[in-house]
Design a protein around this motif. Sequence first.
Motif, PDB file in Angstrom:
ATOM      1  N   ASP A 217       0.871  -1.171   0.000  1.00  0.00           N
ATOM      2  CA  ASP A 217       0.000   0.000   0.000  1.00  0.00           C
ATOM      3  C   ASP A 217       0.911   1.225   0.000  1.00  0.00           C
ATOM      4  N   GLN A 218       0.921   1.934  -1.133  1.00  0.00           N
ATOM      5  CA  GLN A 218       1.907   3.015  -1.322  1.00  0.00           C
ATOM      6  C   GLN A 218       1.830   4.083  -0.241  1.00  0.00           C
ATOM      7  N   ALA A 219       0.596   4.517   0.088  1.00  0.00           N
ATOM      8  CA  ALA A 219       0.438   5.563   1.116  1.00  0.00           C
ATOM      9  C   ALA A 219       0.979   5.069   2.457  1.00  0.00           C
ATOM     10  N   GLN A 220       0.731   3.791   2.734  1.00  0.00           N
ATOM     11  CA  GLN A 220       1.202   3.234   3.999  1.00  0.00           C
ATOM     12  C   GLN A 220       2.733   3.200   4.050  1.00  0.00           C
ATOM     13  N   LEU A 221       3.364   2.805   2.932  1.00  0.00           N
ATOM     14  CA  LEU A 221       4.827   2.759   2.909  1.00  0.00           C
ATOM     15  C   LEU A 221       5.410   4.164   3.066  1.00  0.00           C
ATOM     16  N   GLN A 222       4.742   5.155   2.484  1.00  0.00           N
ATOM     17  CA  GLN A 222       5.249   6.527   2.627  1.00  0.00           C
ATOM     18  C   GLN A 222       5.135   6.982   4.082  1.00  0.00           C
ATOM     19  N   ARG A 223       4.030   6.616   4.738  1.00  0.00           N
ATOM     20  CA  ARG A 223       3.902   6.942   6.170  1.00  0.00           C
ATOM     21  C   ARG A 223       4.957   6.184   6.969  1.00  0.00           C
ATOM     22  N   GLY A 224       5.138   4.894   6.595  1.00  0.00           N
ATOM     23  CA  GLY A 224       6.127   4.078   7.299  1.00  0.00           C
ATOM     24  C   GLY A 224       7.525   4.652   7.143  1.00  0.00           C
ATOM     25  N   PHE A 225       7.805   5.156   5.929  1.00  0.00           N
ATOM     26  CA  PHE A 225       9.116   5.773   5.718  1.00  0.00           C
ATOM     27  C   PHE A 225       9.296   6.976   6.643  1.00  0.00           C
ATOM     28  N   LYS A 226       8.214   7.744   6.817  1.00  0.00           N
ATOM     29  CA  LYS A 226       8.289   8.924   7.685  1.00  0.00           C
ATOM     30  C   LYS A 226       8.601   8.519   9.134  1.00  0.00           C
ATOM     31  N   VAL A 227       7.949   7.447   9.584  1.00  0.00           N
ATOM     32  CA  VAL A 227       8.219   6.963  10.944  1.00  0.00           C
ATOM     33  C   VAL A 227       9.679   6.528  11.045  1.00  0.00           C
ATOM     34  N   TYR A 228      10.127   5.765  10.024  1.00  0.00           N
ATOM     35  CA  TYR A 228      11.530   5.334  10.009  1.00  0.00           C
ATOM     36  C   TYR A 228      12.445   6.558  10.045  1.00  0.00           C
ATOM     37  N   HIS A 229      12.164   7.523   9.178  1.00  0.00           N
ATOM     38  CA  HIS A 229      13.045   8.677   9.011  1.00  0.00           C
ATOM     39  C   HIS A 229      13.098   9.531  10.286  1.00  0.00           C
ATOM     40  N   ASP A 230      11.934   9.725  10.915  1.00  0.00           N
ATOM     41  CA  ASP A 230      11.882  10.613  12.079  1.00  0.00           C
ATOM     42  C   ASP A 230      12.274   9.913  13.375  1.00  0.00           C
ATOM     43  N   VAL A 231      12.049   8.583  13.454  1.00  0.00           N
ATOM     44  CA  VAL A 231      12.276   7.889  14.735  1.00  0.00           C
ATOM     45  C   VAL A 231      13.412   6.858  14.623  1.00  0.00           C
ATOM     46  N   CYS A 232      13.187   5.812  13.837  1.00  0.00           N
ATOM     47  CA  CYS A 232      14.126   4.678  13.794  1.00  0.00           C
ATOM     48  C   CYS A 232      15.519   5.114  13.381  1.00  0.00           C
ATOM     49  N   ALA A 233      15.576   6.015  12.368  1.00  0.00           N
ATOM     50  CA  ALA A 233      16.861   6.369  11.768  1.00  0.00           C
ATOM     51  C   ALA A 233      17.788   7.083  12.739  1.00  0.00           C
ATOM     52  N   ASN A 234      17.262   7.498  13.905  1.00  0.00           N
ATOM     53  CA  ASN A 234      18.145   8.108  14.889  1.00  0.00           C
ATOM     54  C   ASN A 234      19.157   7.106  15.446  1.00  0.00           C
ATOM     55  N   CYS A 235      18.806   5.838  15.426  1.00  0.00           N
ATOM     56  CA  CYS A 235      19.722   4.815  15.954  1.00  0.00           C
ATOM     57  C   CYS A 235      20.053   3.729  14.926  1.00  0.00           C
ATOM     58  N   HIS A 236      19.068   3.371  14.073  1.00  0.00           N
ATOM     59  CA  HIS A 236      19.240   2.241  13.155  1.00  0.00           C
ATOM     60  C   HIS A 236      19.710   2.703  11.781  1.00  0.00           C
ATOM     61  N   SER A 237      20.559   1.868  11.165  1.00  0.00           N
ATOM     62  CA  SER A 237      20.871   2.094   9.754  1.00  0.00           C
ATOM     63  C   SER A 237      19.870   1.306   8.912  1.00  0.00           C
TER      64      SER A 237
END
Lengths: 425, 298
Positions: free
Chosen positions: B74-94
């Motif tokens: 689901d494209q919209a869902q992946l874009q939202r998921g990317f935002k969560v990754y970018h704003d939260v996960c990416a602070n610690c995870h590669s």
Amino acid sequence: MSGTSTYVPKSALGKWFESRLPIIGLVHSSFVAYPTPRNLNYLWTFGAILSFMLAAQIVTGVILAMHYVPQANLAFDSVEHIMRDVNYGWLLRYLHSNGASMFFFAVYAHIFRGIYYGSYKAPREVLWILGVIIYLLMMATAFMGYVLPWGQMSFWGATVITNLFSAIPLVGKSIATWLWGGYAVGDPTLNRFFSLHYLLPFMIAGVVVLHVWALHVVGQNNPDGVEVKNVARDTVAFTPYATLKDVFGLAVFLIVYAWFVFYIPNYLGDADNYIKANPLQTPARIVPEWYLLPFYAILRAIPNKLLGVIALFSAIALLAFLPWLDTSPVRSAKYRPVFRVFFWAFVAVCLGLGWLGSQEITDAYVLAARILAICYFAFFLVVLPLLGLLETTRPLPPSIADAVLARTKGGSANVAVGPAEKSAV
Amino acid sequence: MIRLRTIALASAALLGFAAFAPAGFAANEQPSPPPANEAKQGASQPTPPTEAGEEQPSPTRQSWSFSGLFGTYDQAQLQRGFKVYHDVCANCHSLSIPFRTLSDPTGPGFSDAQVKALAATYQVTDTEPNDKGEYAKRPGRPSDLIPGPYPNPEAAAAALGKAPPDMSTLVKARKYERGFPWFIFDALPFDQYQEVGADYVYAVLNGYTKADDLNWNLYYPGHKIAMPKPLSDGQVDYTDGTPTTVAQYARDVVSFLYWASEPTLVERKKIGMRVMVFLIVLSALLYFTKKRVWEKAH
């Protein structure tokens, strides 16, 4: 690969070539005119399926090797590169990794068919032993192939299996060091495993040629286990009869293969192998691929490492002695009612060991694995030798044609038309 | 003939059984992600026994757009998921995937311009020295791998105590034990449960149930998890009106990570359907050909 060829070249060029290298005649006599028992069932299509799988594994493997990097720091990423960046790399890799499982699935069907119908009995002992050698080479190849993605299970599986050799008294430690190319599994180990993983399939192909050659000397066994007496009545020509049956069997097999590749490609693999190998972190549970699990269970059932290793290898080696351990003169389980029960019990024991091999070690587990391991060895060392002496077998049909006639009674069993004669055309 | 019929009957019975098995094909029919509490699950499915002493429940089975025979992202869902990754996960995870894959039309489907602009916000060190012999820093390009927050796992471990795993194959690298006989049904058509990793990660993200201990997780083996509760309600802004809850974030980011670990899933299932239809027709034709030819021999 046997018998006099009935091939007669028609063209002048064909005659010229055939008198210098009779290879077309060889192929014709082996795969066209070759008489196959008319009562073969679909379990006999696994030979053709296995040939196909070997070719498929070599083709996909050679292409994967063009993109793979056998270097401890790069191997895992190169596999991900294949999965993401190489055109249809994901397809090639899933075909290859699931192909290994399908290859083993087919080889187990082939081996158990051989046991059920007594295909190892005289005069097919050498044919059978060549098969056991192919099976051993397959296990070695598959194990080394599993190491190549350099995930956690690759690394720790390699550590467990190579450590087995260190159990050998006196020289064990040196052998392990020699296998590793160092003091632990590492980059040199990965390099040599890649080299051997590329080499062994071609050795398998070589033994397959011997296997097929031996088969064509002694002829195929069949579900009734009686030898061909009258080629015209008892057999049909390989082409078109066996060829078509094999191709149909292969097509059905490919449906299952495609199901795994396209819909459940990671079902048979371990999730841990998508984590890059880390020598400092042991996974919670080290499990080999499913096709090695029964032997792994036997290994772990025995508390002493050396004895465990001996049990593991003898569990495989015993297969080669089947022709002499089974003392019954009757081949097919169809006419051996007691053997048939033990056969299915043996299949259940193998499945049970496989399941245990994937489980965590607990007291109940060790007990169950020991009981099943004893059953495994008892089948070869006690049941088969004694059964041949004690069992009352059912009367054998006088010939293959009679067996087929008895089964299709009422139908139009036109066995008098010998397609073997027609095939000469 | 009779034997073949028996096999056909047996396999038909097996397939029928699989269809009615818990958590059957119904799970495939809802592509839109329902909130977590409505998620479908194998209600009658018993929790497999876990090791004594560290009881943790099995994750519940979720409904994902990418499961099943015709699953897609689901494209919209992946874009939202990317935002969560970018704003939260990416602070610690590669997340070691190239920027360019973010424009994958069956994946998040960002425009090329968006990907270019995103890549340019990162500083990338060249892997080859320039003509002065220096490893120059430059703005990222779509062909670069997304740089992680730390130069290497050791640096991450030094800063955080333990190196967070790379997320490019994270979802495929996680599982939970299904136990006998469920693992057999998982392989069969119509059930075809291949999202154990997604369900596990989703469960862990929702498993921080003790407010006084942010490193306690209901679903993590042994309950002590190095990653403190990463998500909280309202943390990431959504512009499309999707609820900004932990459950929704978890659902979206897991979908995104599933795509990141299996970006060819849509193509795979599409080709797979053609291959299956082809092979089934081929088998049928071969069967009748074989039957016709063998009639002469019987």
